[in-house]
Design an enzyme around this catalytic site. Structure first.
Site, short mmCIF file in Angstrom:
data_model
loop_
_atom_site.label_atom_id
_atom_site.label_comp_id
_atom_site.label_asym_id
_atom_site.label_seq_id
_atom_site.Cartn_x
_atom_site.Cartn_y
_atom_site.Cartn_z
CE1 TYR A 142 -3.02 -3.00 0.21
CE2 TYR A 142 -3.89 -2.15 2.27
CZ TYR A 142 -3.93 -3.07 1.24
OH TYR A 142 -4.87 -4.06 1.25
CE LYS A 192 1.49 -18.15 -0.99
NZ LYS A 192 0.77 -19.41 -0.76
CG ASP A 224 -1.79 -20.27 1.31
OD1 ASP A 224 -1.05 -20.09 2.30
OD2 ASP A 224 -1.39 -20.86 0.29
CG ASP A 248 -7.02 -4.29 4.05
OD1 ASP A 248 -8.01 -4.21 4.81
OD2 ASP A 248 -6.92 -3.64 2.99
CG ASP A 252 -12.34 -6.40 5.99
OD1 ASP A 252 -12.01 -5.73 6.99
OD2 ASP A 252 -12.83 -5.90 4.96
#
Ligand code: NAD
Length: 361
Positions: A142, A192, A224, A248, A252
């Site tokens: 970001y 990851k 994952d 992020d 959620d």
């Protein structure tokens, strides 16, 4: 104790929910003998309308001169067409960077009276759901360089650079271990590392930090797998620490497990005591001005402010207990309404929680 709080009401339901949190803060101050003073400042769509930019310099100046910041939410369809840096959300990214808010804390806890709203199987939720996601907030994709261009074969191409340095990983991992010490003492570091260099660096630094916390349990988990385990066995998690983009998405996902966006608070912390506190949800333009907004996420964000920035632990507990009391008594805003409960609007819910506050809860 006297504390200065910068208030960013923002757009949509922002002003309605912040007003209810201020009501709760004022009553808490009365009960426990504190004084909170508030300075309202502009950010988001309303700041674009009134000053031409989403994050006026004055806002950053006032926030820096305050002990903490309480934010409603920003954004709305009216401002969706502008270029990236002229959108309300640019104010959010801007203020995180300007105030050095590198650690985003999002607790996800399933409250008993709302267990029915959780989309998971009853056998799964019976194990409990009480976790804290610690997301790195001012690094990664970001905040890296971004550009869209036509490559030498004529393809329209976009690049978002994802970059992390050792110190950025170290400080967020330390925050996570410190927070785990005040909870159930277990950190899951999510990356990851099978694919990304940034994740391999993340893992190396996380392991180094872990050496300073022999009392805290630790594991690495791929992002994952984490997304799956959150659904399969959320009781496994205590503190999850991860980089900006993964955090992020996972936060959620975790938030939906608790039933409603309207219930979830968050804190964004800098070094030291300073923090910005805001609900996880957005400005909900679809219900702005209708009285349907649930103010609980913002009220619980105010409780986090008392706990993390002001060290007022009993005061924070009192607010959380007043929220539980209102829910146990069957009061519900429309988003969490269920059969047999009493429907109330935003102001009524704020009033019920305020009236339920007590030092003896
Ligand atoms: P949203 O969170 O605003 O709304 C999603 C859904 O949840 C809507 O149906 C809304 O009515 C409901 N909802 C949200 N908060 C609620 C509450 N407190 N009480 C009752 N119902 C609630 O997400 P969105 O619709 O994707 O975004 C709307 C705007 O908010 C967009 O402009 C977006 O960019 C912005 N946004 C801002 C923030 C922020 O300020 N931190 C975060 C997310 C989205």
């Amino acid at each position: 104790m006297e504390k200065k709080i910068a208030l960013i009401h923002g757009d949509g339901i922002g002003p309605e929910i912040v007003d209810e949190a201020v009501k709760v803060l004022n009553k808490t101050a009365d009960i426990f003998g504190h004084k909170f003073t508030y300075t309202p400042v502009l950010m988001g769509g309303i700041a674009i309308d009134e000053t031409g930019v989403p994050l006026p310099e004055e806002t950053v100046k006032v926030c820096k001169a305050s002990d903490s910041v309480l934010l409603g939410a920003v954004g709305g369809p009216k401002w969706d067409k502008g270029e990236g840096k002229m959108r309300p959300e640019a104010g959010l990214l801007g203020i995180r960077g300007a105030l050095g808010l590198y650690a985003n804390l999002r607790p996800a806890k399933l409250l008993k009276p709302l267990a029915g709203a959780c989309p998971l199987k009853k056998e799964t939720t019976e194990q409990g759901l009480d976790l804290l996601i610690v997301r790195e907030l001012i690094g990664g994709a970001y905040f890296g360089d971004k550009r869209t261009f036509t490559d030498d074969k004529g393809h329209l191409t976009a690049i978002d650079e994802m970059k992390y340095s050792d110190f950025e990983v170290e400080r967020i991992c330390r925050k996570a271990f410190e927070l785990a010490r005040k909870r159930r003492g277990f950190v899951t570091s999510v990356d990851k590392a099978n694919v990304l260099d940034t994740s391999r660096l993340w893992r190396e630094i996380a392991h180094k930090v872990k050496e300073d916390y022999p009392d805290i349990g630790y594991e690495d988990m791929l992002v994952d797998n984490t997304a799956m385990q959150l659904i399969r066995n959320p009781a496994h998690f205590d503190v999850i620490v991860t980089e900006n983009l993964f955090g992020d998405i996972l936060s959620d996902e975790a938030s939906m497990l608790t039933g409603s966006l309207g219930m979830l608070p968050s804190a964004s912390l800098a070094d030291g005591e300073f923090g910005l506190y805001e609900p996880v949800h957005g400005s909900a333009p679809d219900i702005a001005g209708t009285g349907k907004a649930n103010p609980i996420a913002t009220i619980l964000s105010a409780a986090m402010m008392l706990r993390f920035s002001f060290g007022m632990l009993s005061e924070a507990d009192a607010i959380e207990k007043a929220v539980d009391k209102a829910l146990n008594a069957g009061y519900r805003t429309a988003d969490i309404m269920s059969e047999g409960c009493k429907l109330v609007n935003c102001t009524e819910m704020g009033g019920i929680i305020t009236d339920g506050l007590s030092a003896e809860n």
